[in-house]
Each structure stands twice: as structure tokens, then as C-alpha cells.
Motif scaffolding. Sequence first.
Motif, PDB file in Angstrom:
ATOM      1  N   ALA A   2       0.841  -1.197   0.000  1.00 29.05           N
ATOM      2  CA  ALA A   2       0.000   0.000   0.000  1.00 29.05           C
ATOM      3  C   ALA A   2       0.879   1.251   0.000  1.00 29.05           C
ATOM      4  O   ALA A   2       2.049   1.210   0.348  1.00 29.05           O
ATOM      5  CB  ALA A   2      -0.907  -0.003   1.225  1.00 29.05           C
ATOM      6  N   CYS A   8      -2.829   6.673   6.415  1.00 25.61           N
ATOM      7  CA  CYS A   8      -3.603   6.075   5.334  1.00 25.61           C
ATOM      8  C   CYS A   8      -4.019   4.655   5.647  1.00 25.61           C
ATOM      9  O   CYS A   8      -3.328   3.926   6.350  1.00 25.61           O
ATOM     10  CB  CYS A   8      -2.789   6.078   4.040  1.00 25.61           C
ATOM     11  SG  CYS A   8      -2.405   7.737   3.519  1.00 25.61           S
ATOM     12  N   TYR A  12      -4.885   2.849  -2.329  1.00 24.95           N
ATOM     13  CA  TYR A  12      -4.347   4.099  -2.860  1.00 24.95           C
ATOM     14  C   TYR A  12      -5.421   5.179  -2.809  1.00 24.95           C
ATOM     15  O   TYR A  12      -6.612   4.901  -2.813  1.00 24.95           O
ATOM     16  CB  TYR A  12      -3.886   3.896  -4.303  1.00 24.95           C
ATOM     17  CG  TYR A  12      -2.842   2.802  -4.425  1.00 24.95           C
ATOM     18  CD1 TYR A  12      -1.486   3.104  -4.313  1.00 24.95           C
ATOM     19  CD2 TYR A  12      -3.215   1.472  -4.619  1.00 24.95           C
ATOM     20  CE1 TYR A  12      -0.523   2.110  -4.387  1.00 24.95           C
ATOM     21  CE2 TYR A  12      -2.255   0.464  -4.697  1.00 24.95           C
ATOM     22  CZ  TYR A  12      -0.913   0.785  -4.585  1.00 24.95           C
ATOM     23  OH  TYR A  12       0.027  -0.205  -4.651  1.00 24.95           O
ATOM     24  N   SER A  13      -4.970   6.443  -2.805  1.00 26.10           N
ATOM     25  CA  SER A  13      -5.917   7.557  -2.676  1.00 26.10           C
ATOM     26  C   SER A  13      -6.769   7.729  -3.926  1.00 26.10           C
ATOM     27  O   SER A  13      -7.933   8.106  -3.839  1.00 26.10           O
ATOM     28  CB  SER A  13      -5.162   8.851  -2.371  1.00 26.10           C
ATOM     29  OG  SER A  13      -4.180   9.099  -3.376  1.00 26.10           O
ATOM     30  N   SER A  81      -9.221   0.049  -1.425  1.00 28.07           N
ATOM     31  CA  SER A  81      -9.079   1.505  -1.527  1.00 28.07           C
ATOM     32  C   SER A  81     -10.343   2.259  -1.124  1.00 28.07           C
ATOM     33  O   SER A  81     -10.280   3.456  -0.857  1.00 28.07           O
ATOM     34  CB  SER A  81      -8.680   1.888  -2.956  1.00 28.07           C
ATOM     35  OG  SER A  81      -7.401   1.377  -3.261  1.00 28.07           O
ATOM     36  N   TYR A  84      -9.545   3.669   2.116  1.00 30.40           N
ATOM     37  CA  TYR A  84      -8.216   4.302   2.141  1.00 30.40           C
ATOM     38  C   TYR A  84      -8.089   5.305   3.287  1.00 30.40           C
ATOM     39  O   TYR A  84      -7.022   5.467   3.871  1.00 30.40           O
ATOM     40  CB  TYR A  84      -7.945   4.993   0.801  1.00 30.40           C
ATOM     41  CG  TYR A  84      -6.612   5.705   0.754  1.00 30.40           C
ATOM     42  CD1 TYR A  84      -5.430   4.989   0.598  1.00 30.40           C
ATOM     43  CD2 TYR A  84      -6.533   7.097   0.884  1.00 30.40           C
ATOM     44  CE1 TYR A  84      -4.197   5.632   0.576  1.00 30.40           C
ATOM     45  CE2 TYR A  84      -5.315   7.753   0.856  1.00 30.40           C
ATOM     46  CZ  TYR A  84      -4.151   7.009   0.699  1.00 30.40           C
ATOM     47  OH  TYR A  84      -2.932   7.641   0.676  1.00 30.40           O
ATOM     48  N   ASP A 469     -10.456  -3.074  -6.601  1.00 31.57           N
ATOM     49  CA  ASP A 469     -10.533  -1.829  -5.818  1.00 31.57           C
ATOM     50  C   ASP A 469     -11.508  -0.834  -6.418  1.00 31.57           C
ATOM     51  O   ASP A 469     -11.573  -0.653  -7.635  1.00 31.57           O
ATOM     52  CB  ASP A 469      -9.147  -1.204  -5.679  1.00 31.57           C
ATOM     53  CG  ASP A 469      -8.320  -1.888  -4.603  1.00 31.57           C
ATOM     54  OD1 ASP A 469      -7.600  -1.181  -3.882  1.00 31.57           O
ATOM     55  OD2 ASP A 469      -8.425  -3.121  -4.465  1.00 31.57           O
ATOM     56  N   TRP A 471     -12.947   3.244  -5.775  1.00 34.06           N
ATOM     57  CA  TRP A 471     -12.616   4.517  -5.115  1.00 34.06           C
ATOM     58  C   TRP A 471     -13.888   5.317  -4.845  1.00 34.06           C
ATOM     59  O   TRP A 471     -14.882   5.201  -5.575  1.00 34.06           O
ATOM     60  CB  TRP A 471     -11.643   5.316  -5.989  1.00 34.06           C
ATOM     61  CG  TRP A 471     -10.246   4.795  -5.857  1.00 34.06           C
ATOM     62  CD1 TRP A 471      -9.297   5.237  -4.985  1.00 34.06           C
ATOM     63  CD2 TRP A 471      -9.644   3.734  -6.597  1.00 34.06           C
ATOM     64  NE1 TRP A 471      -8.140   4.507  -5.133  1.00 34.06           N
ATOM     65  CE2 TRP A 471      -8.325   3.579  -6.112  1.00 34.06           C
ATOM     66  CE3 TRP A 471     -10.082   2.866  -7.617  1.00 34.06           C
ATOM     67  CZ2 TRP A 471      -7.441   2.617  -6.611  1.00 34.06           C
ATOM     68  CZ3 TRP A 471      -9.200   1.912  -8.115  1.00 34.06           C
ATOM     69  CH2 TRP A 471      -7.902   1.792  -7.608  1.00 34.06           C
TER      70      TRP A 471
END
Length: 472
Positions: A2, A8, A12-13, A81, A84, A469, A471
Amino acid sequence: MATKCGKCGPGYSTPLEAMKGPREEIVYLPCIYRNTGIEAPDYLATVDVDPKSPQYCQVIHRLPMPNLKDELHHSGWNTCSSCYGDSTKSRTKLVLPCLISSRIYVVDVGAEPRAPKLHKVIEPKDIHAKCDLGYLHTSHCLPSGEVMISTLGDLNGNGKGGFVLLDGETFDVKGTWERPGGAAPLGYDFWYQPRHNVMVSSAWAAPKVLREGFNPADVEAGLYGSHLYVWDWQHHEIVQTLELQDGLIPLEVRFLHNPAAAQGFVGCALSSTIQRFFKNEGGTWSVEKVIQVPPKKVKGWMLPEMPGLITDILLSLDDRFLYFSNWLHGDLRQYDISDPQRPRLTGQLFLGGSIVKGGPVQVLEDQELKSQPEPLVVKGKRVPGGPQMIQLSLDGKRLYVTTSLYSAWDKQFYPDLIREGSVMLQIDVDTEKGGLKLNPTFLVDFGKEPLGPALAHELRYPGGDCSSDIWL
């Protein structure tokens, strides 16, 4: 694997940050013995894909499940994520729902990533008791910290597209995600996009229809899926049912990775189309066909026309390229989707399939090819089956491919797969101009497994990938 930062959580962001992540060194993939005649449990294989490693291209670990004939299929994470922002979460458990037995195996990959261990087994009776669901497919981690798994049916094998919720820490069954009585008629895959308060799910068929193999009469009888279901993400209910034109058997659902995007794609296997679904100005959703793979007129096959059979589709993390496999025709394709309404073919590679020269099938009429493709031989092995599950490296430069679809259909369409086992291949991708090229030095031959030829399926990287993942 990661992103390293002070506060965090996993992954990932953003999708573009994920593209900067480290190169994959190992992959996990389930290997199936159901329908092969080998009385051994399915297992999770760990494969070394680091070119600098002395074990490159080798299965370095095998974790057998404690039961026979589960049909491991897809897998997902305890967290990804979508969490995250939560520094208390870490991606340490791989969730393996079973398509046929309806068990769920939770595997610890955090303690020793190269040698996973079984953490927990959730038995079908626990899922039946709390959810009245079975035949499990896609597992996604939710922003809430829970794990959600889609289903194909009820315990009797009737169609029922519901969702099982697991506690993301204890992995206890909590109940259904959807409201009581609110399941879709059929189920398969799903993807959610919270910024638009939406989830979209797809539809294969009732388990009792597909379980033992494919019968063309079931298509005539309307027993295969031809709809997408649009759900209200906050209220957990279907708000729209989208009928697909030329859209029989919609399977993998892929929203664009950009969490602000209000569109995505689904691959329709039997019709061999890619359909784009999108949000209208008024807030409703629509769907349109954007790619059609024409069938081939053939002799020596079960039907006079052979569809491509689009089985898996992927989007690169920058939402620039769409990839899909035609399991029967045998080609893997890359399309530029910079304009999502008009995908442009930029790469195509034949990796086996049903229409190779010298095989039992003769192509009589072909709208795309001038001649039948040559059989694929990699490192001395003639590859049985066709390209099926695909996984893209985070940077988009390498595509990994396996050749098994589902044991009962493998046995029917590619008997060689049962005898010889499936393979894992690697394709080099041109991410600037587009283009696909086989890596001739990469082959994982599951025909040489210690207990006999195995059917390897979906691929996962320890740090997450472009089909695990989501987001926010």
C-alpha cells in the motif's frame, strides 16, 4: 504494497496514484479440480511473477481447501481503496466465495504473503439461515468496512440475485445487503459508485440452468440473463431494470475507475457485445451497445454459428483502455475508450481458441479474419482452451491471462483443458499507441501440478488491482 503515508488505510488515494504502485511480484489464483475426475480439493495457488526471482513463473505455494468440489471462482479483499481513509484497516485477508458449494473461505495473506493460510470457513448453512442465498460469485469490500458477496441463486438452485454481507473483522454473516424480498431475479457481478448513489448488477442464469453445462435450448426458453439492475446505493433497492439489446448473458460489470464518472461497461457473453451504461441528465440510467463481435459461421461445432463469448473485461486504471477476452474465438482485445461512446480497436492477439487451424472446427464465413489462426505454442506447450480471466498490472503495461471459465463449461467446450490443465500467460501492452504482444518466455502450466492438471481461474495481486478496488 500500500501507499506509505502517515494516516492512510489500504490501497491508494486515487486510481492514478495506484498506477504508480510497485510492480507485482506474486499473484494469487484459485485452482479447481471439480469436474476434472481428480478427487482433490480446490486450492489457492501463489505464483511468482518477479522476473528477477529464481522462482519466476513457478507456483511457489498451494493452499488446499478442506472440502471437495467447492468450485472456487472469484475472490476479493477484506478491505481495499474504498477504506483508504481509515488507518485502522489493512488488506490482509483474501475472501474466496465458492460458486457451487456456497462456502466462503477467508485466507490470511498478511502474515506470510508467499505462503497464505486458511483463517476461517463460513459454511453454507450459516448463509442459508441468515440470507436464504447460495451460489456465490463476486466479493467486494465496502466503505463501511463490511464485505459484500453477490449470489446467483437460492439454496435450491433457483435464480436469486442477492447479496450476502459479512462483518469485515469477524467475517460473521450479518444478513443480506438488499431489503427483504428485494433480490434481483438473477445475479452475477456488481460494482458500486457512491458519488452517484448507484450500484449496477448483472445476470448469468439460475444455478440449476448453468450448473452442469450449457444447453442451447435454455437460451431459446429465455432462461439466461439479458438485463442490468440499477440499485439505489443508500436505500439498497432496485430502482431500474435495463433491458439489453443484443445483450444475452451480461457478466462482468466495470464502472470507470474515476469515482466521479457516471458510466461504465458490461460484457455480454453470448451476444458478444460490450454495452455502455450511463446516467442521463434526469438521473435515470440507460444502456447502449458500443462493440459487437460478429459470430462466425462454422462446421464441426455444436451450433452453426460460433459467438466470440466475451467472458472477462477490464478497464485500465486511467480509464483509457478496455480489454476483453473472446473465450471461444480465442482472441484478446484492447480498445481505446478515450471516447467511451466510440471504442477504437488498438490491439488484438489470438491465444488458442476453438477456431485454430488443424482443429475440429472449420470456419465457413468470417466477417473479421481472412484465415483461421494458428494454434498457440508457448515454451513448447500447445495452449488448450482460450483466453478467459485477465488481470492488468497497476501501470497498465502487463496483462496476465488464464484459460479456464467454469469447470462444467470447460469440460463441454474444451475437453483438452480437463486433460491438460489451464495455463497462465503474460502479454506486454503498449500504453502509448496501443497494442498487445505475447511474452514468449512466460508460461505457468497448471497441467503439471502435483495432483494432476488443474483449472486456474481469477488473478489477484496482494496490493489490489483494477478489478478489486473501488474509489469513493
